[in-house]
Design a protein around this motif. Structure first.
Motif, PDB file in Angstrom:
ATOM      1  N   ASP A   9       0.896  -1.156   0.140  1.00  0.00           N
ATOM      2  CA  ASP A   9       0.128  -0.011   0.082  1.00  0.00           C
ATOM      3  C   ASP A   9       0.982   1.134   0.093  1.00  0.00           C
ATOM      4  O   ASP A   9       0.590   2.242  -0.682  1.00  0.00           O
ATOM      5  N   LEU A  10       2.059   1.166   0.566  1.00  0.00           N
ATOM      6  CA  LEU A  10       2.971   2.322   0.798  1.00  0.00           C
ATOM      7  C   LEU A  10       3.665   2.458  -0.497  1.00  0.00           C
ATOM      8  O   LEU A  10       3.528   3.813  -0.974  1.00  0.00           O
ATOM      9  N   VAL A  11       4.018   1.599  -1.047  1.00  0.00           N
ATOM     10  CA  VAL A  11       4.567   1.594  -2.703  1.00  0.00           C
ATOM     11  C   VAL A  11       3.875   2.357  -3.452  1.00  0.00           C
ATOM     12  O   VAL A  11       4.042   3.351  -4.137  1.00  0.00           O
ATOM     13  N   LEU A  12       2.588   1.750  -3.467  1.00  0.00           N
ATOM     14  CA  LEU A  12       1.343   2.617  -4.444  1.00  0.00           C
ATOM     15  C   LEU A  12       1.156   3.754  -4.064  1.00  0.00           C
ATOM     16  O   LEU A  12       0.831   4.667  -5.077  1.00  0.00           O
ATOM     17  N   ALA A  13       1.031   4.043  -2.941  1.00  0.00           N
ATOM     18  CA  ALA A  13       0.778   5.490  -2.405  1.00  0.00           C
ATOM     19  C   ALA A  13       1.859   6.505  -2.792  1.00  0.00           C
ATOM     20  O   ALA A  13       1.485   7.524  -3.229  1.00  0.00           O
ATOM     21  N   VAL A  14       2.917   5.965  -2.597  1.00  0.00           N
ATOM     22  CA  VAL A  14       4.138   7.081  -2.667  1.00  0.00           C
ATOM     23  C   VAL A  14       4.429   7.237  -4.119  1.00  0.00           C
ATOM     24  O   VAL A  14       4.727   8.341  -4.793  1.00  0.00           O
ATOM     25  N   GLY A  15       3.930   5.941  -5.260  1.00  0.00           N
ATOM     26  CA  GLY A  15       3.995   6.223  -6.346  1.00  0.00           C
ATOM     27  C   GLY A  15       3.322   7.193  -6.987  1.00  0.00           C
ATOM     28  O   GLY A  15       3.426   8.074  -7.798  1.00  0.00           O
ATOM     29  N   TYR A  16       1.876   7.177  -6.427  1.00  0.00           N
ATOM     30  CA  TYR A  16       0.806   8.149  -6.803  1.00  0.00           C
ATOM     31  C   TYR A  16       1.358   9.499  -6.475  1.00  0.00           C
ATOM     32  O   TYR A  16       1.138  10.563  -7.266  1.00  0.00           O
ATOM     33  N   LEU A  17       1.876   9.799  -5.169  1.00  0.00           N
ATOM     34  CA  LEU A  17       2.214  11.078  -4.718  1.00  0.00           C
ATOM     35  C   LEU A  17       3.431  11.648  -5.774  1.00  0.00           C
ATOM     36  O   LEU A  17       3.387  12.643  -6.128  1.00  0.00           O
ATOM     37  N   SER A  18       4.436  10.805  -6.127  1.00  0.00           N
ATOM     38  CA  SER A  18       5.274  11.225  -7.081  1.00  0.00           C
ATOM     39  C   SER A  18       4.788  11.623  -8.322  1.00  0.00           C
ATOM     40  O   SER A  18       5.192  12.644  -8.888  1.00  0.00           O
ATOM     41  N   LYS A  19       3.986  11.131  -8.904  1.00  0.00           N
ATOM     42  CA  LYS A  19       3.240  11.441 -10.122  1.00  0.00           C
ATOM     43  C   LYS A  19       2.470  12.880 -10.015  1.00  0.00           C
ATOM     44  O   LYS A  19       2.516  13.699 -10.643  1.00  0.00           O
ATOM     45  N   LEU A  20       1.878  12.837  -8.778  1.00  0.00           N
ATOM     46  CA  LEU A  20       0.984  14.010  -8.490  1.00  0.00           C
ATOM     47  C   LEU A  20       2.034  15.173  -8.405  1.00  0.00           C
ATOM     48  O   LEU A  20       1.657  16.368  -8.707  1.00  0.00           O
ATOM     49  N   LEU A  21       3.106  14.927  -7.590  1.00  0.00           N
ATOM     50  CA  LEU A  21       4.131  16.393  -7.443  1.00  0.00           C
ATOM     51  C   LEU A  21       4.920  16.608  -8.720  1.00  0.00           C
ATOM     52  O   LEU A  21       5.614  17.681  -8.840  1.00  0.00           O
TER      53      LEU A  21
END
Length: 296
Positions: free
Chosen positions: A254-266
């Motif tokens: 879950d953390l890997v997926l969330a951080v991946g999404y945040l990286s794309k968002l930023l």
């Protein structure tokens, strides 16, 4: 008309015969680091080759373009030793599929188990025990101990530990347990990443007599109720550790997926500007998470 299951062709993992190949025609997949070249294990393998020759042939695969050239899948230390001895050829097994990764997973990387298998093969070929002991720089009694290393160890445990660095006396502690408990204890060692003799001994001490090959000796100063309580607490700890391991796997995903999404968002400048203007605290926390991912 005969009926029955259709027989499917079975593909062989290796060519039917081994080949004597010029060492110059074998291309290693990796370079041995200086730590390996200076290690005790390297010196043992070198001494073994000098004394009894190659017991287990290196494994290679043919180059797809130049069929007379080969890539080395397994046996980098052996090949290096031979080359430094001035040998020009070596007998190899030739794999039929490029399985450098999967093959290396199947081959034992546990020094003590690898040594055990080599000893058995050498003895099968008629190499005297005294000669083998000299090659491994150990006495004959130690050689016989290593020869019987896996007696009493169930196959599932061997499979689990084949790539782990496990002291020989830890294996001895596992032999005190029955197969099902051996598997449980081994899985716990892997989860905790602890393979020491003292840890294995504590697992034996926390094992009920019903799961041991022979009942434990009574511990001085402890009543049967206290020993039973220790066993119950150890069993509870086992369950909790396994639960944590399972939860950790899900949480990590879950953390890997969330951080991946945040990286794309930023990576979106408009989003960053909006957060910087209206939610700077949130932006700072998001950036900390993505920075941790980059550092990992």
């Amino acid at each position: 008309m005969k009926t029955g299951a259709t027989r499917l062709p079975v593909s062989l993992s290796f060519e039917s015969t081994s080949l004597r190949i010029p060492i110059a025609e074998i291309l290693p997949l990796k370079q041995l680091p200086p730590t390996v070249l200076k290690s005790v294990k390297y010196a043992q393998i070198a001494a073994s080759i000098a004394e009894v020759g190659i017991i287990e042939p290196p494994v290679v695969i043919r180059d797809r373009q130049e069929r007379e050239k080969f890539h080395l899948l397994d046996g980098h230390v052996r090949l290096d030793v031979l080359a430094k001895r001035g040998e020009t050829e070596v007998v190899c097994l030739v794999a039929t599929e490029d399985e450098a990764y999967t093959y290396n997973r199947r081959v034992s990387r546990l020094a003590i188990i690898q040594e055990h298998k080599m000893i058995l093969k050498a003895i099968e070929k008629g190499v005297p025990e005294e000669r083998l002991a000299r090659a491994l720089n150990i006495n004959v009694a130690s050689l016989r101990h290593k020869k019987s290393l896996l007696e009493g160890i169930c196959p599932e445990v061997v499979e689990i530990l084949k790539e782990k660095h496990v002291p020989i006396n830890t294996i001895g502690q596992l032999k005190k347990m029955k197969p099902m408990r051996q598997i449980e204890a081994t899985e716990l060692m892997v989860v905790m990443n602890k393979f020491s003799v003292s840890y294995a001994t504590s697992l034996v001490a926390a094992t009920p007599d019903s799961m041991l090959v022979s009942p434990k000796k009574k511990i001085a100063g402890l009543s049967e109720d206290q020993i039973s309580l220790m066993e119950q607490e150890a069993a509870t700890l086992d369950r909790e550790v396994k639960t944590i391991e399972q939860d950790y796997g899900v949480d990590h995903l879950d953390l890997v997926l969330a951080v991946g999404y945040l990286s794309k968002l930023l990576s979106n400048a408009r989003v960053v500007r909006h957060l910087a203007q209206f939610h700077p605290d949130i932006l700072a926390e998001f950036q900390k998470l993505t920075d941790l991912r980059k550092a990992a």
